[in-house]
Design an enzyme around this catalytic site. Structure first.
Site, PDB file in Angstrom:
ATOM      1  N   THR A 126       0.828  -1.214   0.000  1.00 48.59           N
ATOM      2  CA  THR A 126       0.000   0.000   0.000  1.00 48.59           C
ATOM      3  C   THR A 126       0.862   1.263   0.000  1.00 48.59           C
ATOM      4  OG1 THR A 126      -1.718  -1.185   1.156  1.00 48.59           O
ATOM      5  CG2 THR A 126      -1.804   1.196   1.321  1.00 48.59           C
ATOM      6  N   THR A 158       2.627  -2.896   8.360  1.00 48.37           N
ATOM      7  CA  THR A 158       2.744  -3.651   9.615  1.00 48.37           C
ATOM      8  C   THR A 158       4.137  -4.286   9.694  1.00 48.37           C
ATOM      9  OG1 THR A 158       0.398  -4.132   9.491  1.00 48.37           O
ATOM     10  CG2 THR A 158       1.687  -5.511  10.970  1.00 48.37           C
ATOM     11  N   ARG A 263     -23.693  -9.547  36.206  1.00 49.33           N
ATOM     12  CA  ARG A 263     -24.278  -8.202  36.365  1.00 49.33           C
ATOM     13  C   ARG A 263     -25.774  -8.323  36.692  1.00 49.33           C
ATOM     14  NH1 ARG A 263     -23.469  -2.574  36.919  1.00 49.33           N
ATOM     15  NH2 ARG A 263     -25.536  -1.714  36.537  1.00 49.33           N
ATOM     16  N   GLY A 335     -21.988   0.918  30.456  1.00 47.67           N
ATOM     17  CA  GLY A 335     -20.989   1.963  30.687  1.00 47.67           C
ATOM     18  C   GLY A 335     -19.588   1.408  30.825  1.00 47.67           C
ATOM     19  N   GLU A 357      -6.023  -5.047   4.019  1.00 47.89           N
ATOM     20  CA  GLU A 357      -5.899  -6.239   3.163  1.00 47.89           C
ATOM     21  C   GLU A 357      -7.119  -6.438   2.262  1.00 47.89           C
ATOM     22  OE1 GLU A 357      -3.829  -9.493   4.911  1.00 47.89           O
ATOM     23  OE2 GLU A 357      -3.301  -8.243   6.622  1.00 47.89           O
ATOM     24  N   SER A 360     -13.936  -4.069   2.412  1.00 46.73           N
ATOM     25  CA  SER A 360     -15.140  -4.862   2.128  1.00 46.73           C
ATOM     26  C   SER A 360     -15.708  -4.492   0.763  1.00 46.73           C
ATOM     27  CB  SER A 360     -16.199  -4.602   3.200  1.00 46.73           C
ATOM     28  OG  SER A 360     -15.779  -5.137   4.426  1.00 46.73           O
TER      29      SER A 360
END
Lengths: 376, 255
Positions: A126, A158, A263, A335, A357, A360
């Site tokens: 790229t 990368t 929770r 939260g 890569e 979409s």
């Protein structure tokens, strides 16, 4: 999941890798995200375990195992730490490129070192102004004497700055070509580390090539075929990216189930509420669909058939699914999902991969083109 | 140096579920090498690296126990011996009889290593029984082992002290988890372990059963613990004051 005769063997290998990751990688993952620890140590330890060797032939230091076993290992690694998984995925894409298109000399001098992880690899395709349209790349490679002189820059790379070997794509007289570049090189420099939304543990830099001289024999494959090579390398990488996203989703899902059980609201666990149950059921269904998708694409690849469409489909589905699952994970955590970085980092990590890569959108074009050609 | 390591293919306690009555649910539970046994294997491999020889792994179990032997072989052990018997149906003494018979058959060994106890029943009886049956020195709870010539110098960790003892070889010793950090076998080592030899011996043929009554476990239940829950409400400042007050009341803090 595997052929019954091999199930035990492959499961043992994956289970051992999983145990290693549990002890050595998972505890570091939040710290990698906060950039409190470097990726170098845990990645090196993982390489020593044999993570990078899985799908490659034993003559080059690989383990000769099916691609699907490697993809499942990447799913595990995606669960352990997405940044390391990304780094490994890019590294192995270079190994696959060298195996497919490299000369015997290049394989002899580099391939075993990359496959065994003695050398870290990076994939530099790229550019600041070109991504999936690799044919328009502006970086040039000019043949001078017995060398190629490369000028230009590569973006969002990368493993840049850390890698020992770069697979660099540049336009030569005959068109986009692929080159093997060893670091250090006087003409190879790096921009500042990029500040990213997610995948913060992995290093991403601009790669600056300024009169970067490499020997003529470092051209990979045929001159002018670089764009085709890049596409082919990326097909395999897209299956692996799909697996990585399934891994990220699995972790976000597991945390969500555990949280929903403990929770309490209105006097009972929130996991007892129908709307939370719906989320849990949908998340798990989507994750399993993503898992089957990357395994299916892996199987088509293993059979030696054209898997470009299946790879893209798997990546589109798994990366978009992952965003949905990680978003629901934040919602379930309320939260705490928005504030505690241990939950929202999964969404931040997943967010890269509907872009990186192959976006979409570009992949949908590829799938449509391939499928319409198939139906003729 | 010839080193024997005794290991157990035991239920993975980390995956064990407990039912509402507190009984562990063993059906469908996954078994693997007992956690502390990995320390014993690691110590055997460490000793071999400075005293070249052979590390042989012994286990009493069914066919599934081959997985545990294979794991030890992947770590670097040379060969394995599977003593066929159902460990659930035999007591510690029978286990020790079978292990010692197999060790004698494959011996003589300079050092026999065990973990201090298995991660399932944790009775800790087999290592001293082995010492007795094999008629060698027995030193339990080793946290450091040094061997010079025919002499072993061992630091053993006791509840409130550390003893340093010496013994001549041959020796049976049990190790504690602090003794080392077990290695993870690499993927290639796991694949290569399939090629290492595993000898299978019939437990009852190897060590005919004595006339004594075997001990059996009548019941096993999870230890229950009750915790006191106190909710500190109000603003953070108020809650902090209440917490300090409460801790002082419990005798944890002194004002």
């Amino acid at each position: 999941m595997f052929h019954p005769s091999k199930h035990q063997e492959y499961s043992e290998l994956l289970s051992s890798l999983g145990e290693f990751m549990e002890r050595e990688i998972i505890p570091l993952s939040p710290k990698l995200d906060r950039e409190e620890v470097s990726i170098t140590g845990p990645r090196r330890a993982l390489f020593k375990q044999g993570m990078t060797q899985i799908p490659f032939p034993s003559e080059y230091g690989g383990l000769g195992l099916p691609f699907s076993v490697y993809a499942m290992a990447v799913e595990l690694l995606g669960t352990a730490d997405a940044s390391i998984a990304l780094s490994v995925e890019i590294h192995n894409a270079v190994a696959e490129g060298l195996l497919k298109f490299g000369s015997e000399n290049q394989k002899e001098s580099h391939l075993e070192d990359v496959i065994t992880g003695r050398k870290l690899a990076s994939f530099a395709l790229t550019e600041p102004a070109s991504g999936s349209d690799a044919g328009t790349m502006a970086t040039t490679a000019e043949k001078k004497g017995g060398e190629f002189v490369i000028n230009g820059s590569k973006m969002f790379i990368t493993n840049a700055g850390e890698a020992d070997v770069y697979l660099v794509f540049a336009r030569s007289k005959k068109g986009p070509s692929c080159f093997l570049l060893d670091a250090p090189n006087k003409g190879l420099k790096f921009g500042e580390g990029l500040d990213k939304l997610g995948m913060r543990g992995s290093k991403t830099h601009e790669v600056i090539l300024s009169d970067c001289r490499i020997p003529e024999e470092n051209i990979v494959g045929e001159e002018g075929k670089g764009a085709d090579y890049a596409k082919e390398i990326l097909h395999g990488a897209r299956v692996v990216v799909a697996a990585l996203n399934v891994g990220i989703s699995q972790l976000a899902y597991s945390k969500s189930v555990a949280y929903a059980k403990q929770r309490r609201a209105f006097g009972k666990s929130i996991s007892e509420f129908q709307l939370i149950k719906e989320k849990i059921a949908d998340m798990k269904t989507d994750i399993n669909a993503g898992r089957l998708f990357y395994l299916y694409a892996s199987r088509v690849k293993e059979m030696g058939e054209d898997f470009s469409s299946e790879a893209s489909q798997a990546k589109i589905f798994a990366t978009e699914m992952s965003l949905k699952v990680c978003d629901e994970a934040i919602q379930i955590h309320g939260g705490y999902g928005y504030t505690a970085d241990d939950v929202h980092r999964h969404w931040r990590d997943a967010r890269l991969l509907t872009i990186g890569e192959g976006t979409s959108e570009v992949l949908r074009m590829l799938v449509a083109r391939r499928e319409m050609a198939r139906s003729q | 140096m010839k080193i024997a390591v005794c290991v157990k293919h035991a239920i993975d306690e980390t995956e064990l579920r407990v039912d509402s009555s507190g009984m562990p649910q063993t059906s469908g539970a996954v078994s693997r090498m007992s956690t502390f046994d990995k320390n014993a294997v690691e110590e055997g491999l460490r000793l071999k690296s400075s005293h070249p020889g052979e590390v042989v792994i012994f286990t009493v179990g069914t066919g599934d126990a081959r997985k545990t032997l294979k794991e030890a072989l992947a770590m670097g052990a040379d060969r394995g011996v599977l003593i066929s018997a159902d460990p659930v149906k035999i007591d510690s003494l029978r286990t020790a009889e079978m292990l010692s018979a197999a060790i004698r058959k494959n011996g003589p060994f300079d050092v026999v290593l065990c973990a201090e106890g298995s991660s399932d029943t944790y009775s800790g009886q087999v290592p001293p029984m082995l010492g007795e049956i094999l008629d060698g020195a027995y030193i339990g709870y080793a946290k450091k082992i040094e061997i010079n010539g025919n002499l072993a110098r061992i630091e053993r960790s006791l509840e409130d002290s550390v003893e340093i003892v010496e013994a001549s070889l041959p020796l049976v010793t049990s190790v504690i988890s602090e003794i080392n950090e077990p290695r993870y076998p690499t993927l290639i080592q796991i694949m290569q372990a399939s090629k290492k030899p595993i000898e299978e011996l019939g437990g009852d043929q190897l060590a005919p059963s004595g006339s004594y009554q075997q001990a059996s476990i009548i019941s096993m239940s999870a230890q229950s613990s009750s915790r006191k829950h106190v909710l500190m409400d109000g603003s953070p400042e108020e809650a902090a004051s209440k917490l300090i007050e409460s801790l002082a009341k419990e005798g944890v803090l002194t004002k």
